[in-house]
Design an enzyme around this catalytic site. Structure first.
Site, PDB file in Angstrom:
ATOM      1  N   ASP A 128       3.765  11.164   2.396  1.00 19.04           N
ATOM      2  CA  ASP A 128       3.219  11.151   1.046  1.00 19.04           C
ATOM      3  C   ASP A 128       2.245  12.283   0.768  1.00 19.04           C
ATOM      4  OD1 ASP A 128       4.718   9.049   0.402  1.00 19.04           O
ATOM      5  OD2 ASP A 128       3.096   7.750  -0.289  1.00 19.04           O
ATOM      6  N   ASP A 142       0.892  38.305 -32.392  1.00 17.96           N
ATOM      7  CA  ASP A 142       0.499  39.369 -33.312  1.00 17.96           C
ATOM      8  C   ASP A 142       1.012  40.679 -32.746  1.00 17.96           C
ATOM      9  OD1 ASP A 142      -1.286  39.376 -31.313  1.00 17.96           O
ATOM     10  OD2 ASP A 142      -3.081  39.192 -32.539  1.00 17.96           O
ATOM     11  N   VAL A 150       0.840  -1.202   0.000  1.00 17.96           N
ATOM     12  CA  VAL A 150       0.000   0.000   0.000  1.00 17.96           C
ATOM     13  C   VAL A 150       0.877   1.255   0.000  1.00 17.96           C
ATOM     14  CG1 VAL A 150      -1.673   1.317   1.341  1.00 17.96           C
ATOM     15  CG2 VAL A 150      -1.914  -1.143   1.116  1.00 17.96           C
ATOM     16  N   ALA A 151       1.918   1.215   0.818  1.00 17.58           N
ATOM     17  CA  ALA A 151       2.780   2.396   0.922  1.00 17.58           C
ATOM     18  C   ALA A 151       3.589   2.614  -0.341  1.00 17.58           C
ATOM     19  CB  ALA A 151       3.713   2.234   2.117  1.00 17.58           C
ATOM     20  N   GLU A 153      -0.087   5.074  -6.051  1.00 16.36           N
ATOM     21  CA  GLU A 153      -1.408   5.303  -6.667  1.00 16.36           C
ATOM     22  C   GLU A 153      -1.782   6.782  -6.669  1.00 16.36           C
ATOM     23  OE1 GLU A 153      -1.965   4.992  -2.448  1.00 16.36           O
ATOM     24  OE2 GLU A 153      -1.228   3.417  -3.744  1.00 16.36           O
ATOM     25  N   ASN A 156       3.879   6.616   5.606  1.00 18.28           N
ATOM     26  CA  ASN A 156       3.194   6.941   4.362  1.00 18.28           C
ATOM     27  C   ASN A 156       2.282   8.142   4.547  1.00 18.28           C
ATOM     28  OD1 ASN A 156       2.824   6.276   1.725  1.00 18.28           O
ATOM     29  ND2 ASN A 156       0.985   5.071   2.115  1.00 18.28           N
TER      30      ASN A 156
HETATM   31  P1  ATP Z   1      -2.170  42.204 -35.765  1.00 24.40           P
HETATM   32  O1  ATP Z   1      -2.394  40.950 -36.518  1.00 24.40           O
HETATM   33  O2  ATP Z   1      -0.777  42.439 -35.383  1.00 24.40           O
HETATM   34  O3  ATP Z   1      -3.113  42.431 -34.641  1.00 24.40           O
HETATM   35  P2  ATP Z   1      -3.589  43.918 -37.462  1.00 24.40           P
HETATM   36  O4  ATP Z   1      -4.551  44.457 -36.456  1.00 24.40           O
HETATM   37  O5  ATP Z   1      -3.002  44.854 -38.431  1.00 24.40           O
HETATM   38  O6  ATP Z   1      -2.353  43.318 -36.828  1.00 24.40           O
HETATM   39  P3  ATP Z   1      -5.761  42.718 -38.731  1.00 24.40           P
HETATM   40  O7  ATP Z   1      -6.718  43.053 -37.653  1.00 24.40           O
HETATM   41  O8  ATP Z   1      -5.874  41.427 -39.437  1.00 24.40           O
HETATM   42  O9  ATP Z   1      -4.302  42.755 -38.225  1.00 24.40           O
HETATM   43  O10 ATP Z   1      -5.839  43.905 -39.789  1.00 24.40           O
HETATM   44  C1  ATP Z   1      -5.228  43.805 -41.051  1.00 24.40           C
HETATM   45  C2  ATP Z   1      -5.250  45.140 -41.732  1.00 24.40           C
HETATM   46  O11 ATP Z   1      -6.596  45.539 -41.968  1.00 24.40           O
HETATM   47  C3  ATP Z   1      -4.650  46.242 -40.899  1.00 24.40           C
HETATM   48  O12 ATP Z   1      -3.282  46.356 -41.064  1.00 24.40           O
HETATM   49  C4  ATP Z   1      -5.371  47.467 -41.431  1.00 24.40           C
HETATM   50  O13 ATP Z   1      -4.736  47.947 -42.614  1.00 24.40           O
HETATM   51  C5  ATP Z   1      -6.724  46.912 -41.788  1.00 24.40           C
HETATM   52  N1  ATP Z   1      -7.675  47.160 -40.692  1.00 24.40           N
HETATM   53  C6  ATP Z   1      -7.537  46.862 -39.399  1.00 24.40           C
HETATM   54  N2  ATP Z   1      -8.623  47.209 -38.697  1.00 24.40           N
HETATM   55  C7  ATP Z   1      -9.487  47.729 -39.562  1.00 24.40           C
HETATM   56  C8  ATP Z   1     -10.796  48.259 -39.461  1.00 24.40           C
HETATM   57  N3  ATP Z   1     -11.447  48.308 -38.314  1.00 24.40           N
HETATM   58  N4  ATP Z   1     -11.372  48.726 -40.576  1.00 24.40           N
HETATM   59  C9  ATP Z   1     -10.743  48.674 -41.749  1.00 24.40           C
HETATM   60  N5  ATP Z   1      -9.525  48.179 -41.918  1.00 24.40           N
HETATM   61  C10 ATP Z   1      -8.880  47.717 -40.862  1.00 24.40           C
END
Ligand code: ATP
Length: 902
Positions: A721, A325, A278-279, A283, A717
């Site tokens: 344990d 991102d 057991v010890a 488990e 134990n």
């Molecule tokens: P990350 O991926 O680093 O967050 P990001 O915000 O640029 O970057 P997306 O959100 O995919 O990535 O945007 C892609 C592109 O779309 C941007 O670089 C911008 O040019 C355009 N974009 C972002 N937001 C808007 C919006 N609200 N309206 C119109 N175009 C936009």
């Protein structure tokens, strides 16, 4: 029932104001009356079930049979000890499991979604649990539907209803649709149901049902609670546990057979062998892992990390590439427009009030339309006390506000009659408005994409054909701004004069071709101050940072360079370059690319795949609805808690509640620490159990008396344990020690890097000193009598029951105490105990002190002495025994071997 009612009927039925929503008071009343909007959770185990689970172990049955046998043979104290130990083990197990369950429940609550609700004419974000029937809710792509809704407005609105209907293709919804007669959820095009996910578009809806009254609530009872997923380590441990159990039980059977052969007391040896089994059978190993993971997960909340899947904690410690991102994660996401390109002129507006003394922008031809366009073509909302929405749009609305435009008034003047929502794969959005001077459409998005759709330009108050040279000038202006790390958004418009057929455009499908270019807005988004250090720390920790952004390559590089993510353009790759490569080509270069720009969510999946194919363990951040596949594909999907969508969150393993890159570093540090702690706890348990088996086995093989009684083994134990092992599991770790070395390999086993050595060495050492303690008295006697120290002589001496009891007390005390000393050293096998901070792990201090105390009282309190068949010890004897028991710690100091990550 609401699906065959008109919007007006639904609103009347639910006593709500379709324009302003419920009042706060009314909502409060309804919440009080009907309770929160949460689905009942039946995954909670009752205490009784937990107790039963603790006792429902084959070895516990054996132990209980042994207790009954002792009782039958009138060995009451032995039986009592066994029962007490079993009961205490069960209690400790239930307490620990209860703690783990509570921690996980708290996390579930933290990860619950929010809803954008219209109350008293104002939008606000509230926890979805506070929604009531009659509330007006706005949902957009990526949101999880927070309750059952009768839709009142829809725009390109599609919902993934696979949860309810099994249909994996998103279902299109239409607020104006009316069904007749009872229909299933799949047929209700004017309804959206709780817990389903919005895949595109946006909608407003009246809450028709909450909590268990919703469609999902009705079938919630039918859906089995998802079983807790086992982590890879838990699975490996369960296998190891099975293997070790077989070994331990076999050894105990062998021990018993040998003892019988030696004509020892059969019953006593049977009890001892059972207790030893057991010890020694580990488990509790998988349970320790669960408890440690669950407790650590609640610790992580404090550093803004919510773990959604337990196994990911383990993987975190092995991550060697973090794909992040840019916007909002590496940068502050606090954007401000600092430059505008308008009427062929680049103007700096940083630090100036566009409406104030410096009216440079307002004076430029087209400035009014430019400001209006950005403001109208945005979904973000700025009110007196709230800023809701995308920071890029908030910055644009603020710019327009600076130029004197009020959001509410402008929107009222130009009501939106149609839209094509923003999608990061399209990188633009369009809205259509019915203004005083006719219908107008505005399109905003990335400059390069928008320019392709423009054939005109607005110059000096007139629409002119867009010349090639002007195109070149615009691109130059964009590149200039991008290389200064500005995020650039372009704006274009299209007037629908005369020819516009409103009747044919109920949902408004604006064009995105033949547009008139208006201007560019460049906004700064400075890197987060802590990002720089985090990237450097990652480098030291053997973790590579990769930036993946939808933004322009120049902007990305301009941000990546000072952060130390990339130095030259050769380390960058754009989405179009990526498209030109096949998977093999991508895999061959992927380890040398640190910035991916202008990528779409589909690219992210390929990037993750290529990195994984090269043997990397990849963590990937994401926020949008389209990021879900990449988050799932990564070893660890990290969603943004603040600006991320519900869809991204539910596809992720982990959520950052502050959207901050530096938080990932903390999470990885925690992941490494947790893995290290689990390893420490397991190695401690294994080496201690190993020590017990060898002690017994060696003594029996040598034909000596039994050094430990059944009750002794169970007692040890109990004290070693449980608490000390848990204390090791939640030990505070030296972050420097953890993050100054490369990550462990994912395939690395527990016994790698010194693990096996620790188990065997300390197991043998503990056995050795326990046997020494057992033989101390006979040795003293033989020496004082001038007799040779032979096995036969010792055996003869041990025939005396009183002497045997003293020898057993010695072995028992040393075995128990040495494990406590061993636990102290195991806190950090690479550091001297004198350099460990004692109070950093109060549980360890408590469990060691308590352990010593318990070990002390079994030889000092008369009725315990009687029950355990021990003898009272003199001061000098304590001195000798403590000296022997401290050997594991002495060995620790002498060895200072290096373990995890080295
Ligand atoms: P990350 O991926 O680093 O967050 P990001 O915000 O640029 O970057 P997306 O959100 O995919 O990535 O945007 C892609 C592109 O779309 C941007 O670089 C911008 O040019 C355009 N974009 C972002 N937001 C808007 C919006 N609200 N309206 C119109 N175009 C936009």
């Amino acid at each position: 029932m609401y699906e065959d009612q008109t919007i007006r009927q639904t609103a009347a039925h639910l006593k709500t104001d379709i324009k302003n929503g419920l009042t706060e008071e009314e909502a409060r009343e309804r919440l009080k009356k009907n309770g929160p909007n949460v689905l009942a959770d039946d995954s909670r185990k009752s205490v009784l079930t937990m107790v039963f689970e603790q006792l429902n172990e084959p070895l516990i049955y054996v132990l209980l049979v042994a207790a009954a046998a002792s009782l039958f043979l009138k060995e009451v104290s032995d039986a009592l000890i066994i029962i007490i130990v079993v009961a205490m083990n069960a209690v400790i197990g239930v307490i620990q499991e209860g703690k783990a369950q509570k921690a996980l429940e708290a996390l579930k609550r933290l990860a619950s979604p929010h809803a954008l609700v219209l109350r008293g004419g104002h939008f606000s974000k509230i926890p979805a649990s506070e929604l009531v029937a009659g509330d007006l809710v706005k949902v957009t792509a990526g949101d999880q539907i927070p309750a059952d809704l009768r839709l009142v407005f829809t725009s390109h609105f599609k919902v993934d209803e696979s949860l309810l209907t099994g249909e994996s293709v998103p279902a299109g919804k239409d607020a104006l649709f009316l069904t007749e007669g009872p229909k299933g959820p799949g047929d209700c095009k004017n309804m959206a149901f709780m817990s389903t996910g919005v895949t595109s578009g946006s909608a407003m809806g009246i809450v028709t049902a909450c909590a268990m009254d919703t469609q999902i609530g009705k079938i919630a009872g039918l859906l089995k609670a998802t079983p807790q997923e086992s982590t890879p380590l838990q699975k490996r441990l369960a296998d190891l546990g099975k293997f070790l159990s077989i070994v331990a039980v076999t050894l105990c059977v062998v021990l018993f057979v040998i003892a019988v052969g030696q004509r020892r007391n059969i019953l006593e040896m049977l009890m001892t062998a059972i207790s030893l089994a057991v010890a020694a059978v580990p488990e509790g190993l998988p349970a320790i892992v669960t408890i440690v993971l669950a407790l650590s997960v609640s610790r992580m909340v404090k550093v803004n990390v919510i773990i959604r899947r337990l196994p990911c904690v383990e993987t975190l410690g092995a991550v060697n590439v973090v794909c992040s991102d840019k916007t909002g994660t590496l940068t502050q996401n606090q954007m401000m427009v600092t430059k505008v390109y308008l009427n062929g002129k680049l103007t700096d507006i940083s630090g100036t009030d566009t409406s104030g003394a410096d009216c440079s922008v307002r004076d430029i031809a087209g400035a009014d339309l430019f400001m209006k366009g950005f403001l109208l073509c945005s979904d973000a909302l700025i009110s007196e006390n709230e800023r809701i929405g995308d920071p890029t749009e908030l910055a644009l609305i603020e710019m327009a506000a600076g130029a004197g435009l009020e959001q509410e008034k402008t929107q009222a003047c130009y009501p939106r009659i149609g839209e094509i929502p923003f999608e990061s794969s399209r990188k633009m959005m369009t809205t259509l408005h019915d203004g005083p001077d006719g219908v107008i459409g505005f399109t905003k998005g990335s400059c390069d994409i928008l320019l392709e759709r423009c054939t005109y330009i607005y110059m000096d108050g007139q629409i002119q054909p867009l010349r090639k040279s002007q195109r070149g000038d615009i691109l130059k202006a964009m590149e200039g701004m991008s290389s200064r790390a500005l995020r650039v958004l372009a704006l274009a418009f299209c007037r629908y004069e005369g020819s516009f057929d409103r009747k044919n455009l109920p949902a408004g499908i604006p064009k995105e071709e033949g547009l008139t270019f208006l201007g560019l807005a460049g906004m700064i988004d400075p890197p987060r101050p802590e990002t720089h250090q985090a990237v450097r720390d990652f480098m030291k920790a053997g973790v590579r940072t990769v930036m993946i952004t939808g933004d322009h390559l120049d902007t990305a590089l301009a941000i990546a360079r000072p952060l130390g993510i990339a130095r030259a353009r050769s380390e960058c790759m754009s989405g179009s370059q990526l498209d030109a490569m096949d998977d093999d080509q991508l895999a061959s270069v992927i380890d040398s690319v640190s910035v991916f720009a202008r990528v779409s969510p589909e690219h992210k999946v390929r990037i993750v795949g290529a990195l994984k194919a090269q043997g990397n363990i990849v963590a990937m951040t994401g926020d949008g609805v389209n990021d879900a596949p990449a988050l799932k594909a990564a070893d660890i999907g990290i969603a943004m808690g603040k600006n991320g969508t519900d869809t991204a969150r539910s596809a992720s393993d982990m959520v950052l509640t502050d959207d901050n890159f530096a938080t990932i570093k903390k999470a990885i540090g925690e992941g490494r620490a947790i893995y290290g702690n689990i390893k420490k706890a397991i190695l401690f348990l294994l080496s201690s159990n190993f020590g017990e088996i060898i002690t017994m086995f060696a003594a029996v093989l040598l034909g000596l008396g039994t050094p430990l009684k059944a009750s002794h083994i169970l007692w040890i134990n109990l004290i070693t344990d449980s608490l000390p092992a848990l204390a090791l599991g939640i030990d505070k770790n030296d972050q420097h020690q953890l993050m100054d070395r490369p990550p462990r390999k994912a395939s690395e086993g527990l016994f790698a890097k010194g693990g096996l050595f620790v188990t065997l060495f300390y197991g043998c050492l503990i056995a050795f000193i326990s046997l020494c303690a057992f033989l101390t008295v006979p040795y003293g006697i033989l020496k004082s009598q001038g007799m040779a120290m032979t096995l036969q002589a010792i055996e003869n001496l041990l025939q005396d029951p009183e002497l045997l009891a003293r020898c057993q007390t010695y072995a028992f005390t040393v075995l128990g105490m040495s494990q406590l000393f061993h636990a102290i050293g195991m806190r950090n096998v690479e550091r001297s105990v004198f350099k460990m901070k004692l109070f950093e792990n109060p549980l360890m201090t408590i469990s060691v002190v308590l352990g010593f105390f318990l070990q002390f009282i079994v030889t000092e309190i008369p009725w315990l002495v009687q029950a355990f068949g021990t003898v009272r010890l003199m001061g000098y004897e304590w001195g000798i025994l403590i000296f022997l028991a401290a050997m594991p710690l002495v060995a620790h100091e002498l060895l200072l071997i290096r373990l995890p990550g080295k």
